[in-house]
Design a protein around this motif. Structure first.
Motif, PDB file in Angstrom:
ATOM      1  N   THR A  87     -70.342 -14.588  -6.583  1.00 53.35           N
ATOM      2  CA  THR A  87     -70.091 -13.902  -7.857  1.00 53.35           C
ATOM      3  C   THR A  87     -71.399 -13.406  -8.444  1.00 53.35           C
ATOM      4  O   THR A  87     -71.474 -12.278  -8.947  1.00 53.35           O
ATOM      5  N   GLN A  88     -72.454 -14.219  -8.378  1.00 56.89           N
ATOM      6  CA  GLN A  88     -73.751 -13.841  -8.949  1.00 56.89           C
ATOM      7  C   GLN A  88     -74.371 -12.664  -8.198  1.00 56.89           C
ATOM      8  O   GLN A  88     -74.906 -11.742  -8.810  1.00 56.89           O
ATOM      9  N   SER A 136     -63.295 -15.046 -11.594  1.00 59.40           N
ATOM     10  CA  SER A 136     -64.655 -14.505 -11.740  1.00 59.40           C
ATOM     11  C   SER A 136     -65.054 -13.686 -10.522  1.00 59.40           C
ATOM     12  O   SER A 136     -65.611 -12.601 -10.643  1.00 59.40           O
ATOM     13  N   ALA A 147     -71.401  -1.538 -14.191  1.00 60.82           N
ATOM     14  CA  ALA A 147     -71.056  -2.948 -14.242  1.00 60.82           C
ATOM     15  C   ALA A 147     -69.563  -3.126 -14.495  1.00 60.82           C
ATOM     16  O   ALA A 147     -68.840  -2.180 -14.805  1.00 60.82           O
ATOM     17  N   LEU A 148     -69.127  -4.356 -14.392  1.00 59.63           N
ATOM     18  CA  LEU A 148     -67.729  -4.699 -14.590  1.00 59.63           C
ATOM     19  C   LEU A 148     -67.188  -4.108 -15.891  1.00 59.63           C
ATOM     20  O   LEU A 148     -66.090  -3.557 -15.917  1.00 59.63           O
ATOM     21  N   LEU A 205     -72.772 -10.343  -6.501  1.00 59.55           N
ATOM     22  CA  LEU A 205     -71.985  -9.154  -6.851  1.00 59.55           C
ATOM     23  C   LEU A 205     -72.328  -8.673  -8.259  1.00 59.55           C
ATOM     24  O   LEU A 205     -72.469  -7.473  -8.498  1.00 59.55           O
ATOM     25  N   ASP A 206     -72.479  -9.605  -9.196  1.00 62.79           N
ATOM     26  CA  ASP A 206     -72.867  -9.251 -10.567  1.00 62.79           C
ATOM     27  C   ASP A 206     -74.241  -8.585 -10.569  1.00 62.79           C
ATOM     28  O   ASP A 206     -74.453  -7.576 -11.264  1.00 62.79           O
ATOM     29  N   HIS A 232     -63.114 -10.359 -10.372  1.00 66.66           N
ATOM     30  CA  HIS A 232     -63.623  -9.375 -11.332  1.00 66.66           C
ATOM     31  C   HIS A 232     -64.826  -8.629 -10.763  1.00 66.66           C
ATOM     32  O   HIS A 232     -64.895  -7.400 -10.797  1.00 66.66           O
ATOM     33  N   GLN A 233     -65.793  -9.382 -10.254  1.00 67.44           N
ATOM     34  CA  GLN A 233     -67.014  -8.760  -9.730  1.00 67.44           C
ATOM     35  C   GLN A 233     -66.748  -8.008  -8.432  1.00 67.44           C
ATOM     36  O   GLN A 233     -67.353  -6.965  -8.172  1.00 67.44           O
ATOM     37  N   ASN A 242     -73.736  -5.064  -9.235  1.00 73.06           N
ATOM     38  CA  ASN A 242     -73.026  -4.220 -10.190  1.00 73.06           C
ATOM     39  C   ASN A 242     -73.871  -3.859 -11.405  1.00 73.06           C
ATOM     40  O   ASN A 242     -73.661  -2.815 -12.024  1.00 73.06           O
ATOM     41  N   ASN A 243     -74.824  -4.710 -11.740  1.00 70.13           N
ATOM     42  CA  ASN A 243     -75.675  -4.458 -12.905  1.00 70.13           C
ATOM     43  C   ASN A 243     -77.021  -3.853 -12.540  1.00 70.13           C
ATOM     44  O   ASN A 243     -77.904  -3.761 -13.381  1.00 70.13           O
TER      45      ASN A 243
END
Length: 171
Positions: free
Chosen positions: A153-154, A99, A54-55, A156-157, A102-103, A160-161
């Motif tokens: 963004t969501q 935001s 994750a980030l 990508l988040d 970042h992602q 990443n998670n």
């Protein structure tokens, strides 16, 4: 994550938590200004996720960034390692570009580290297209409405998670 390096956090587990395991957490301040301990917090039950890249991982482990990812384009602008660190360490502060950047940085680092690109390439391309020639803060004054960047963004988040399969474990 790795509790050992987090400021102010102590634990008898100094390594990474095991993905997919339920943990029960309570906290206590070992001493206030008078040296008196606090009472324990309420009990927090949590489940660690499978995505370990994750980030936060990339932000705290810049030494692990694959050289093949650099320089990294965000939109139409290529950023150096030091510039990416500046962008990463600048709070989004209501700027959807921050935001999203970042992602997107985390996703591109995951891809350069061998994560499966199949579930995320379209989202990465859409994020790059949306960013276009804008320069991310603090290096530039680019700004995007969070309502516009939020869906990308969501996704990508989620990638990443590890909520979207494809991200492998970090080294």
């Amino acid at each position: 994550g790795d509790f050992f390096d987090d400021t102010g956090v102590a634990t008898d587990n100094t390594g990474p938590l095991v993905p997919g395991i339920a943990y029960v957490l309570r906290a206590i301040a070992l001493g206030d200004a008078d040296g008196l301990p606090s009472g324990y917090t309420y009990t927090i039950r949590t489940l660690t996720m499978y995505g370990e890249c994750a980030l936060g991982y990339w932000r705290h482990h810049p030494d692990a960034w694959p050289a093949s990812a650099l320089p990294m384009p965000l939109g139409a602008v290529a950023y150096t390692y030091n510039q990416l660190l500046l962008v990463f360490n600048t709070p989004a502060a209501g700027n959807g570009l921050g935001s999203l950047a970042h992602q997107l940085i985390a996703a591109k680092l995951n891809l350069a580290s061998g994560s499966d690109p199949t579930p995320i390439l379209g989202t990465v391309a859409a994020a790059d297209a949306l960013i276009g020639p804008l320069v991310a803060p603090p290096l530039g004054g680019g700004w995007l409405d969070p309502a516009v960047t939020g869906p990308l963004t969501q996704v990508l988040d989620d990638y990443n998670n590890g909520r979207i399969l494809g991200v492998g474990p970090c080294a």
